[in-house]
Design an enzyme around this catalytic site. Structure first.
Site, short mmCIF file in Angstrom:
data_model
loop_
_atom_site.label_atom_id
_atom_site.label_comp_id
_atom_site.label_asym_id
_atom_site.label_seq_id
_atom_site.Cartn_x
_atom_site.Cartn_y
_atom_site.Cartn_z
N ASN A 10 -52.23 -9.46 -3.45
CA ASN A 10 -53.05 -10.46 -4.13
C ASN A 10 -52.74 -10.34 -5.62
OD1 ASN A 10 -54.99 -12.07 -5.25
ND2 ASN A 10 -56.72 -11.06 -4.24
N LYS A 17 -53.59 -6.61 -6.52
CA LYS A 17 -54.18 -5.75 -5.48
C LYS A 17 -53.19 -5.68 -4.33
CE LYS A 17 -58.95 -7.06 -6.24
NZ LYS A 17 -59.92 -8.04 -5.83
N ARG A 90 -51.91 -13.58 -0.79
CA ARG A 90 -53.09 -14.44 -0.94
C ARG A 90 -52.79 -15.49 -2.02
NH1 ARG A 90 -58.03 -13.90 -4.79
NH2 ARG A 90 -59.31 -15.57 -3.98
N HIS A 179 -62.63 -19.26 -0.74
CA HIS A 179 -63.14 -18.24 0.20
C HIS A 179 -62.84 -18.61 1.66
CE1 HIS A 179 -66.52 -16.76 -2.73
NE2 HIS A 179 -65.43 -16.02 -2.84
N GLY A 209 -70.44 -12.53 -3.09
CA GLY A 209 -69.81 -11.42 -3.82
C GLY A 209 -69.94 -11.75 -5.29
N ARG A 240 -70.79 -16.85 -13.08
CA ARG A 240 -70.60 -18.32 -13.06
C ARG A 240 -71.93 -19.03 -12.79
NH1 ARG A 240 -65.99 -18.18 -8.71
NH2 ARG A 240 -65.07 -16.28 -9.51
N GLY A 329 -69.75 -8.60 -0.78
CA GLY A 329 -70.39 -7.36 -1.26
C GLY A 329 -71.91 -7.42 -1.25
N ILE A 330 -72.48 -8.55 -1.68
CA ILE A 330 -73.94 -8.69 -1.71
C ILE A 330 -74.46 -9.00 -0.31
CG2 ILE A 330 -75.85 -10.04 -2.66
CD1 ILE A 330 -74.02 -10.64 -5.11
N GLY A 331 -73.82 -9.95 0.35
CA GLY A 331 -74.27 -10.36 1.69
C GLY A 331 -74.21 -9.23 2.69
N GLU A 383 -60.59 -10.04 4.42
CA GLU A 383 -59.58 -11.06 4.12
C GLU A 383 -58.16 -10.51 4.26
OE1 GLU A 383 -62.32 -11.54 0.87
OE2 GLU A 383 -61.66 -13.61 0.65
P1 ADP Z 1 -65.65 -9.91 -5.20
O1 ADP Z 1 -66.15 -11.33 -5.15
O2 ADP Z 1 -65.20 -9.50 -6.57
O3 ADP Z 1 -64.71 -9.53 -4.09
P2 ADP Z 1 -67.57 -8.23 -3.80
O4 ADP Z 1 -67.53 -9.00 -2.53
O5 ADP Z 1 -66.99 -6.85 -3.82
O6 ADP Z 1 -66.98 -9.05 -5.02
O7 ADP Z 1 -69.11 -8.14 -4.25
C1 ADP Z 1 -69.48 -7.55 -5.45
C2 ADP Z 1 -71.00 -7.65 -5.55
O8 ADP Z 1 -71.58 -6.94 -4.45
C3 ADP Z 1 -71.59 -7.03 -6.82
O9 ADP Z 1 -72.56 -7.91 -7.38
C4 ADP Z 1 -72.27 -5.78 -6.30
O10 ADP Z 1 -73.40 -5.42 -7.06
C5 ADP Z 1 -72.68 -6.22 -4.92
N1 ADP Z 1 -72.99 -5.07 -4.08
C6 ADP Z 1 -72.15 -4.14 -3.57
N2 ADP Z 1 -72.87 -3.18 -2.93
C7 ADP Z 1 -74.17 -3.53 -3.03
C8 ADP Z 1 -75.40 -2.97 -2.57
N3 ADP Z 1 -75.42 -1.84 -1.89
N4 ADP Z 1 -76.54 -3.63 -2.87
C9 ADP Z 1 -76.53 -4.77 -3.59
N5 ADP Z 1 -75.41 -5.36 -4.04
C10 ADP Z 1 -74.24 -4.74 -3.76
#
Ligand code: ADP
Length: 397
Positions: A10, A17, A90, A179, A209, A240, A329-331, A383
């Site tokens: 990527n 990456k 990617r 995405h 994320g 954003r 990451g958040i989901g 991904e």
């Molecule tokens: P990217 O879009 O850069 O690939 P990610 O999918 O890695 O990002 O998501 C990054 C986000 O996920 C950040 O806002 C981070 O705080 C959140 N995140 C990762 N672990 C946790 C957690 N345990 N609880 C809450 N948020 C998290």
């Protein structure tokens, strides 16, 4: 392991990456990151057996090429270079040209470059990375996997802006969506969870994320998505703004802001960072909210409210809904975010299973709603694996 390894790359404008994916096990046997390209401290780092290694790139020259040369040397040191059978790249923007993964040749490189107007930060950087990888692995077939491709099934009513058709004809202005690789992957995994063929399954996939988007998936195909012409639209994100009254742009321009300042504000100073005034990182926002920080609390509320609104509105795009999927990451990790979104969807019957929600994190998947209520689940995205598998499939086609 032999004959099943695909190197996934990527390549961004200042970073690269990479991951070595075993397409049989799905495991990443090696991954790493080149950073700070174009700067004095450009470097490549990678992890082996949990130990981090770092290599400084030299001051002058093409850092993408240097990074890939270092990766080749690393693969040789590890004795695995000969086991790699393909390279998958990617690519952020495939426009309307690319609706699926393609084998890279000079024509494809040219076409990806021609789409740079639509993704000026990404596509030129992808091509630089691809050319360096082709020079390093001349004997291997290389493939381009597009973030936009999965969304090319959207109907015109979903992808056409309510603007003069001239803007589409002259400039290609329309919703493309991003995405796609993630929404594709998690919907396929979700179909396995509910034990239904993907062609008969409908989901709302929620990728949260640093970037974030929602996708309505009908019978396995994308029929609407919240990112648009660029990845700026739709949900609120780390930095954003997401959906915004376009009149604000004119207002700021008239106040003397330059287009670049406006662009930077909406892309880099907004979202979690802008509203909380603290950080773009969701974890940091939630920690501050728990300590009573007003801006962080508002950021959390806007974020979850907007995700829930998008989910609700995408029900219109579907005839039936088999489940909501949380990923990114958040989901995948944030209990309070998922919990609040489900609470906001109470009118549709969603009821969080608190124990299950607490359990589904750190790479664990699972259903997070109570039995006999509409289904929501967590599916970790992957991904790189999709890129590797698509490359492998074309190699053997
Ligand atoms: P990217 O879009 O850069 O690939 P990610 O999918 O890695 O990002 O998501 C990054 C986000 O996920 C950040 O806002 C981070 O705080 C959140 N995140 C990762 N672990 C946790 C957690 N345990 N609880 C809450 N948020 C998290």
């Amino acid at each position: 392991m032999s004959n099943s390894l695909v190197l996934v790359i990527n390549s961004g404008s200042s970073s690269l990456k990479f991951a070595l994916i075993d397409t049989v096990s799905g495991e990443a046997t090696l991954n790493g990151l080149g950073e700070c390209f174009g700067l004095a401290d450009a470097n490549v780092s990678w992890k082996i057996d949990g130990k981090k290694h770092e290599f400084q790139l030299s001051d002058n020259g093409n850092h993408h090429k240097q990074a890939i040369d270092r990766i080749v040397a690393l693969l040789e040191e590890q004795g695995i270079k000969q086991d790699i059978v393909a390279v998958g790249h990617r690519v952020v923007h495939g426009g309307e040209k690319f609706t699926q993964t393609v084998k890279i040749d000079e024509t494809v490189l040219q076409e990806i470059e021609n789409l740079s107007d639509l993704a000026p930060l990404h596509n030129p950087a992808h091509v630089v990375g691809m050319r360096a990888a082709i020079a390093a692995f001349p004997a291997l077939s290389q493939y381009a996997v597009f973030d936009t491709a999965f969304h090319q099934t959207m109907p015109a009513k979903a992808y056409t802006g309510a603007i003069s058709s001239k803007l589409y004809d002259d400039y290609g202005i329309r919703r493309y969506g991003f995405h796609g690789t993630s929404h594709y992957f998690v919907s396929r995994e979700a179909a396995k969870v509910i034990n239904k063929p993907i062609e008969k399954s409908s989901f709302i996939s929620v990728h949260l994320g640093n970037g974030a988007s929602v996708c309505a998936i009908k019978d396995g195909q994308s029929v609407d998505t919240s990112m648009g012409f660029t990845p700026l639209s739709g949900l609120m994100m780390g930095t954003r703004c997401g959906d915004l009254d376009p009149g604000i742009i004119e207002f700021l321009l008239k106040k003397g802001w330059s287009p670049e300042q406006v662009f930077k504000e909406l892309n880099s100073n907004s979202g979690f960072l802008g509203v909380s005034g603290l950080t773009s990182d969701c974890r940091g926002v939630i920690e501050a909210m728990e300590e009573g920080h007003v801006g962080a609390t508002l950021a959390f509320e806007i974020f979850t409210y907007r995700v829930a609104k998008y989910i609700a509105s995408y029900m219109v795009a579907l005839d039936e809904l088999d489940g909501i999927i949380f990923t990114g990451g958040i989901g995948e990790n944030s209990l309070p975010i998922r919990s609040q979104i489900l609470k906001s969807l109470k009118i549709f019957g969603y009821r969080e299973d608190e124990a299950a929600n607490a359990d589904a994190r750190f790479g664990k998947d699972g259903v997070i709603t109570q039995a006999n209520t509409p289904l929501a689940m967590v599916i970790p995205t992957n991904e790189e694996w999709v890129i590797a598998k698509e490359s492998m499939a074309l190699l053997h086609a």
